[in-house]
Enzyme design. Sequence first.
Site, PDB file in Angstrom:
ATOM      1  N   GLU A   1      86.981 -25.446   9.953  1.00  0.00           N
ATOM      2  CA  GLU A   1      87.157 -25.028   8.558  1.00  0.00           C
ATOM      3  C   GLU A   1      85.867 -24.432   7.987  1.00  0.00           C
ATOM      4  O   GLU A   1      85.888 -23.723   6.994  1.00  0.00           O
ATOM      5  CB  GLU A   1      87.556 -26.224   7.691  1.00  0.00           C
ATOM      6  CG  GLU A   1      88.904 -26.809   8.022  1.00  0.00           C
ATOM      7  CD  GLU A   1      89.133 -28.099   7.241  1.00  0.00           C
ATOM      8  OE1 GLU A   1      88.692 -28.205   6.071  1.00  0.00           O
ATOM      9  OE2 GLU A   1      89.725 -29.025   7.828  1.00  0.00           O
TER      10      GLU A   1
ATOM     11  N   ASP B   1      74.777 -37.594  18.555  1.00  0.00           N
ATOM     12  CA  ASP B   1      73.932 -38.512  19.317  1.00  0.00           C
ATOM     13  C   ASP B   1      74.795 -39.359  20.261  1.00  0.00           C
ATOM     14  O   ASP B   1      75.866 -39.837  19.874  1.00  0.00           O
ATOM     15  CB  ASP B   1      73.200 -39.432  18.320  1.00  0.00           C
ATOM     16  CG  ASP B   1      72.142 -40.288  18.984  1.00  0.00           C
ATOM     17  OD1 ASP B   1      71.208 -39.733  19.574  1.00  0.00           O
ATOM     18  OD2 ASP B   1      72.265 -41.535  18.920  1.00  0.00           O
TER      19      ASP B   1
HETATM   20  C1  GLC Z   1      69.512 -40.609  21.591  1.00  0.00           C
HETATM   21  C2  GLC Z   1      68.257 -40.115  20.936  1.00  0.00           C
HETATM   22  C3  GLC Z   1      67.215 -41.167  21.087  1.00  0.00           C
HETATM   23  C4  GLC Z   1      67.698 -42.426  20.428  1.00  0.00           C
HETATM   24  C5  GLC Z   1      69.050 -42.862  21.000  1.00  0.00           C
HETATM   25  C6  GLC Z   1      69.677 -43.957  20.214  1.00  0.00           C
HETATM   26  O1  GLC Z   1      69.355 -40.774  22.953  1.00  0.00           O
HETATM   27  O2  GLC Z   1      67.875 -38.876  21.485  1.00  0.00           O
HETATM   28  O3  GLC Z   1      65.977 -40.755  20.560  1.00  0.00           O
HETATM   29  O4  GLC Z   1      66.770 -43.457  20.640  1.00  0.00           O
HETATM   30  O5  GLC Z   1      69.946 -41.791  20.999  1.00  0.00           O
HETATM   31  O6  GLC Z   1      70.207 -43.486  19.007  1.00  0.00           O
END
Ligand code: GLC
Length: 532
Positions: A259, A202
């Site tokens: 790994e 993310d």
């Molecule tokens: C990313 C995710 C989104 C979330 C953001 C904060 O952009 O796709 O849904 O709100 O990260 O974690």
Amino acid sequence: MTGSTHWWHDAVGYMVYLPSFADTDGDGFGDLAGVTLHLDHLADLGVNLLWVTPFYPSPMADFGYDVADYCAVDPRFGDLDTFDHLLAEAHARGIRVIIDLVPNHTSRQHPWFQAALADPGGPYHDYYLWRDPAADSGPPNNWVSFFGGRTWTLEPGTGQYYLHLFLAEQPDLNWRNPAVLDEFDTILRFWLERGIDGFRIDAAQTLIKDADLRSNPQIRRWESTAARGEQWDSFEHVHDILQPETHAIFQRWQGICQEYDAFLVGETYVLDPQRFGDLLQDEGLHAGFWFGPMQIQWQAAQIRQTLGAPLAHAGTRARVAWLASSQDEPRAPTRFGGGELGRRRAFTFVTLLFCLPGLPFLYQGEELGLVDGIVPPECRADPVGADVTLSRDGCRTPMPWRPGPAFGFSDSEDTWLPDGGRTDSDTASVQRASTDSWFARYRSLVRFRSREPELRSAALEWLSVDSGNVVAFRRGTLVIMANVGDDPLEVPIDGELVFTTTPLIVDAHRPSSAGATHVVLPGSEALVIRTT
Ligand code: GLC
């Protein structure tokens, strides 16, 4: 390792936004058992890589992207046994599973942040980014959040501000602190040992910040009341995101993933293709999602540019991960005009994506041709975007599985988001029973991609065509062509028609007795020819 030996080079991905996929325990909120329940739908569609959004314990300020424990499952989503069961059942169907790792920030409720609050002199304080107020007692620098407003929140107990590039409920971790790196090594291994096949990282472009947290150059006046995108665009983002030191983190993770033969794909949200390409260098991420498609109009030059530019910059080691829709943006059929026309355009666009080098993903419901759901103001849930056009709720309404209450998403009528105004013909069960449905078309596209080795490995060559409304390219012997205009085009065919977005094209294809054959390609449709 280079070449085509990695399993993900043959993958077709599918993204599950967990809160909205399927609810099995009647709380109106999707869960892991709901994913297991519908694995046959995914197997039938033909996808072989599943990305599941966060299921960790969370106060749900951002529906799971605010993580309070990285090594557990929130009871609303299930438990570790339910997770293991999902994994085993997916693997039994030949579907690999990647999970969402949220390393940029934790929840305020994470024990690390709570410890930092309780003991500002203790070891956890430096897990986060704290600064004293500026001389005017305001925020320490001029950074703005992806979600609008300042990135700084004053913590009265400590007298300092903490940094958060997203919500105030999502304090950013300090990735210059080696202890944070060690913590995440343990987290990665925890899940890899359970048998997962990789991670979607993310907000991958944001982990490391400028060491001195310098202010960004300001381009224009910043209005705290403006739309979040406008606020963001008021600054040049040179110090808050895309710091080169981030590569070392990805390399470290790639070392761990190797790994386990596991895959790392980043949410590499940067719209400049050069900077996107830079993020994918140096043996870090195996692939990165490109978000250009979310920004374009239905226009041939824009489509060509957004498909070509990331490939030109990504180099040969990493892959471009393609998405036309996601949990964060209006769905492609809505963006491309809505209704039947929007659905046709979206399918044609996805056909182009599936014929390009890289790794195509579908977002849940895309295979049903869904437009955004309707969410009345009183039902809105997204903390981002007070205005309905900016809210992410419309692309997150529950999956319509079958006709009936809550369209089969849940036994509860009280679902976390409303059904979005779906109809019976939107549902998976109705569409799966028909040979003339969006599901049938997307399934044939997924299968086409999977059975044509040239679509996965042959070099890409862009073709220039007389009409300005055509987007065309070649992959080995395959020629892919989309008519982005409204008027039908007559296309000469030197070979065999092997894929079309509508059966109408095949029906109208009449080889002439003189040997010259042609086909009529209607507006907003695409075809693939195997040339001889
Ligand atoms: C990313 C995710 C989104 C979330 C953001 C904060 O952009 O796709 O849904 O709100 O990260 O974690």
